[in-house]
Design a protein around this motif. Structure first.
Motif, PDB file in Angstrom:
ATOM      1  N   GLU A 141     -20.292  33.058  56.347  1.00 38.56           N
ATOM      2  CA  GLU A 141     -19.388  31.936  56.146  1.00 38.56           C
ATOM      3  C   GLU A 141     -19.121  31.810  54.654  1.00 38.56           C
ATOM      4  O   GLU A 141     -20.039  31.843  53.849  1.00 38.56           O
ATOM      5  N   ALA A 142     -17.854  31.729  54.312  1.00 40.22           N
ATOM      6  CA  ALA A 142     -17.487  31.695  52.888  1.00 40.22           C
ATOM      7  C   ALA A 142     -16.074  31.162  52.751  1.00 40.22           C
ATOM      8  O   ALA A 142     -15.366  30.990  53.744  1.00 40.22           O
ATOM      9  N   VAL A 143     -15.692  30.898  51.503  1.00 40.79           N
ATOM     10  CA  VAL A 143     -14.288  30.578  51.245  1.00 40.79           C
ATOM     11  C   VAL A 143     -13.517  31.884  51.415  1.00 40.79           C
ATOM     12  O   VAL A 143     -13.835  32.882  50.782  1.00 40.79           O
ATOM     13  N   LEU A 144     -12.543  31.869  52.312  1.00 38.34           N
ATOM     14  CA  LEU A 144     -11.815  33.114  52.575  1.00 38.34           C
ATOM     15  C   LEU A 144     -10.629  33.247  51.625  1.00 38.34           C
ATOM     16  O   LEU A 144      -9.934  32.285  51.327  1.00 38.34           O
ATOM     17  N   GLN A 145     -10.437  34.464  51.173  1.00 36.10           N
ATOM     18  CA  GLN A 145      -9.368  34.758  50.217  1.00 36.10           C
ATOM     19  C   GLN A 145      -8.046  34.942  50.957  1.00 36.10           C
ATOM     20  O   GLN A 145      -8.012  35.115  52.167  1.00 36.10           O
ATOM     21  N   ASP A 146      -6.979  34.924  50.195  1.00 38.80           N
ATOM     22  CA  ASP A 146      -5.664  35.200  50.737  1.00 38.80           C
ATOM     23  C   ASP A 146      -5.583  36.730  50.876  1.00 38.80           C
ATOM     24  O   ASP A 146      -5.057  37.416  50.016  1.00 38.80           O
ATOM     25  N   SER A 147      -6.128  37.269  51.949  1.00 34.97           N
ATOM     26  CA  SER A 147      -6.305  38.720  52.055  1.00 34.97           C
ATOM     27  C   SER A 147      -5.037  39.424  52.504  1.00 34.97           C
ATOM     28  O   SER A 147      -4.308  38.919  53.342  1.00 34.97           O
ATOM     29  N   HIS A 148      -4.825  40.601  51.948  1.00 34.27           N
ATOM     30  CA  HIS A 148      -3.634  41.388  52.281  1.00 34.27           C
ATOM     31  C   HIS A 148      -3.975  42.505  53.258  1.00 34.27           C
ATOM     32  O   HIS A 148      -5.035  43.118  53.156  1.00 34.27           O
ATOM     33  N   PHE A 149      -3.047  42.786  54.164  1.00 33.59           N
ATOM     34  CA  PHE A 149      -3.205  43.927  55.064  1.00 33.59           C
ATOM     35  C   PHE A 149      -3.125  45.202  54.228  1.00 33.59           C
ATOM     36  O   PHE A 149      -4.052  46.009  54.182  1.00 33.59           O
ATOM     37  N   ILE A 150      -2.017  45.381  53.524  1.00 28.59           N
ATOM     38  CA  ILE A 150      -1.893  46.467  52.551  1.00 28.59           C
ATOM     39  C   ILE A 150      -2.225  45.838  51.193  1.00 28.59           C
ATOM     40  O   ILE A 150      -1.653  44.815  50.839  1.00 28.59           O
ATOM     41  N   PRO A 151      -3.175  46.422  50.451  1.00 24.58           N
ATOM     42  CA  PRO A 151      -3.653  45.765  49.225  1.00 24.58           C
ATOM     43  C   PRO A 151      -2.536  45.280  48.296  1.00 24.58           C
ATOM     44  O   PRO A 151      -1.547  45.973  48.081  1.00 24.58           O
ATOM     45  N   LYS A 152      -2.761  44.087  47.784  1.00 25.00           N
ATOM     46  CA  LYS A 152      -1.805  43.462  46.875  1.00 25.00           C
ATOM     47  C   LYS A 152      -1.467  44.382  45.694  1.00 25.00           C
ATOM     48  O   LYS A 152      -0.337  44.452  45.240  1.00 25.00           O
ATOM     49  N   ALA A 153      -2.495  45.084  45.218  1.00 24.52           N
ATOM     50  CA  ALA A 153      -2.306  45.958  44.055  1.00 24.52           C
ATOM     51  C   ALA A 153      -1.297  47.073  44.357  1.00 24.52           C
ATOM     52  O   ALA A 153      -0.662  47.603  43.446  1.00 24.52           O
ATOM     53  N   ILE A 154      -1.161  47.429  45.625  1.00 29.05           N
ATOM     54  CA  ILE A 154      -0.195  48.473  45.986  1.00 29.05           C
ATOM     55  C   ILE A 154       1.227  47.924  45.953  1.00 29.05           C
ATOM     56  O   ILE A 154       2.143  48.561  45.441  1.00 29.05           O
ATOM     57  N   TYR A 155       1.419  46.707  46.468  1.00 31.11           N
ATOM     58  CA  TYR A 155       2.729  46.061  46.339  1.00 31.11           C
ATOM     59  C   TYR A 155       3.117  45.991  44.863  1.00 31.11           C
ATOM     60  O   TYR A 155       4.239  46.256  44.477  1.00 31.11           O
ATOM     61  N   LYS A 156       2.115  45.602  44.070  1.00 33.15           N
ATOM     62  CA  LYS A 156       2.365  45.404  42.643  1.00 33.15           C
ATOM     63  C   LYS A 156       2.792  46.724  41.993  1.00 33.15           C
ATOM     64  O   LYS A 156       3.723  46.774  41.190  1.00 33.15           O
ATOM     65  N   LYS A 157       2.085  47.787  42.397  1.00 32.28           N
ATOM     66  CA  LYS A 157       2.391  49.103  41.848  1.00 32.28           C
ATOM     67  C   LYS A 157       3.833  49.514  42.191  1.00 32.28           C
ATOM     68  O   LYS A 157       4.592  49.938  41.330  1.00 32.28           O
ATOM     69  N   PHE A 158       4.203  49.362  43.463  1.00 33.57           N
ATOM     70  CA  PHE A 158       5.565  49.712  43.865  1.00 33.57           C
ATOM     71  C   PHE A 158       6.575  48.854  43.117  1.00 33.57           C
ATOM     72  O   PHE A 158       7.649  49.299  42.747  1.00 33.57           O
ATOM     73  N   SER A 159       6.220  47.592  42.930  1.00 34.42           N
ATOM     74  CA  SER A 159       7.098  46.677  42.225  1.00 34.42           C
ATOM     75  C   SER A 159       7.317  47.151  40.788  1.00 34.42           C
ATOM     76  O   SER A 159       8.430  47.089  40.261  1.00 34.42           O
ATOM     77  N   ASN A 160       6.255  47.639  40.177  1.00 30.10           N
ATOM     78  CA  ASN A 160       6.359  48.113  38.793  1.00 30.10           C
ATOM     79  C   ASN A 160       7.147  49.393  38.651  1.00 30.10           C
ATOM     80  O   ASN A 160       7.745  49.639  37.615  1.00 30.10           O
ATOM     81  N   ILE A 161       7.091  50.252  39.678  1.00 31.72           N
ATOM     82  CA  ILE A 161       7.746  51.551  39.501  1.00 31.72           C
ATOM     83  C   ILE A 161       9.144  51.602  40.101  1.00 31.72           C
ATOM     84  O   ILE A 161       9.830  52.597  39.987  1.00 31.72           O
TER      85      ILE A 161
END
Ligand SMILES: [Zn+2]
Length: 283
Positions: free
Chosen positions: A16-36
């Motif tokens: 039991e914990a505070v749950l994060q806003d978790s991504h199916f496909i990692p957020k960092a990958i969206y970010k990478k595509f966004s940057n390129i």
């Protein structure tokens, strides 16, 4: 005060914990595509026959911060740094049409060579593109690198078996799920029930995007990110030879991955007021 609604059971560790806003496909990958992405273009998300600019990402409160940290540290970062192009690739024609001061390389071949990610280069040098189906082999990468790739692939295939807001779920056999969870929690590295095969798209079937994990057959699941096509093959008999991550090149798989992406995009209903041509699909 902490928002009480975000407290729940982490789907990976079960605490039991505070749950994060978790991504199916990692957020960092969206970010990478966004940057390129090319200037003036948009990222798209395709779902249920609709295609729209990517502003909403598939996410839900699922994992605790500790488990999110495991995903990122053990696989995502390695994949992002070593497998993804650092900038968008353009065609030879587009390159030649750029003003001279924007062409940093003497030739298109030089431009391509200088942009190839480390793992793609490793693949070309060690396996190469061929029109014949070759046997999959254990890549001559270090143990740490194999673990990172494996961790990344398992984390995505496993996440595909969970319920997300807009993505239909697939079920994986219990013994496969158990091994995946133990691997992700670093309790057991011994994989016996499945094999992960990695194919790399040749330039003619390159997809600058993500094909979400999908079930192909009861024993076959697949997703792709950029040049990398990951296939999960469930074994009929457990094997413990330690060869659970294999590299290969299967032309029909690369072709069908490309055509699948193109077909989904072409038939999707376009939402949002942006150009809807994918430049790298123009062939
Ligand atoms: Zn957790």
């Amino acid at each position: 005060m902490e928002k009480q609604s975000n407290v729940g059971i982490c789907e990976l560790c079960g605490n039991e914990a505070v749950l994060q806003d978790s991504h199916f496909i990692p957020k960092a990958i969206y970010k990478k595509f966004s940057n390129i992405k090319e200037k003036g273009t948009s990222l798209y998300l395709m779902n249920n026959g609709e295609s729209f600019p990517l502003s909403t990402q598939i996410k839900a409160h699922k994992f605790c911060s500790k488990c999110e940290g495991l995903f990122s540290k053990n696989g995502e970062q390695y994949f992002i740094d070593n497998a993804l192009y650092q900038r968008a690739l353009i065609s030879e024609e587009q390159y030649s049409q750029k003003p001279e001061n924007e062409r940093r390389f003497k030739s298109y071949q030089e431009y391509i060579k200088n942009n190839i990610p480390y793992l793609v280069r490793f693949f070309i040098e060690n396996i190469g593109y061929t029109t014949n189906i070759i046997e999959y082999i254990k890549p001559a990468l270090s143990e740490t690198e194999i673990d990172s790739l494996c961790y990344f692939a398992i984390s995505i295939f496993w996440r595909g078996s969970l319920q997300w807001a807009i993505k239909p779920q697939y079920n994986l056999p219990n013994d496969v799920l158990r091994e995946m969870k133990d691997y992700l929690l670093q309790k057991n590295k011994n994989i016996t029930t499945f094999v992960i095969k990695i194919d790399i798209s040749p330039p003619c079937y390159y997809v600058s995007g993500v094909n979400f994990p999908a079930k192909i057959r009861d024993d076959l699941y697949r997703f792709s990110i950029d040049s990398f096509i990951f296939t999960l093959e469930i074994l009929t008999r457990p094997s413990s030879n330690g060869e659970y991550l294999l590299f290969g090149f299967n032309f029909p798989i690369a072709k069908s991955n490309f055509e699948n992406f193109k077909r989904l995009f072409d038939k999707s209903e376009k939402k949002g007021n942006v150009p809807d041509e994918l430049h790298y699909l123009k062939k």
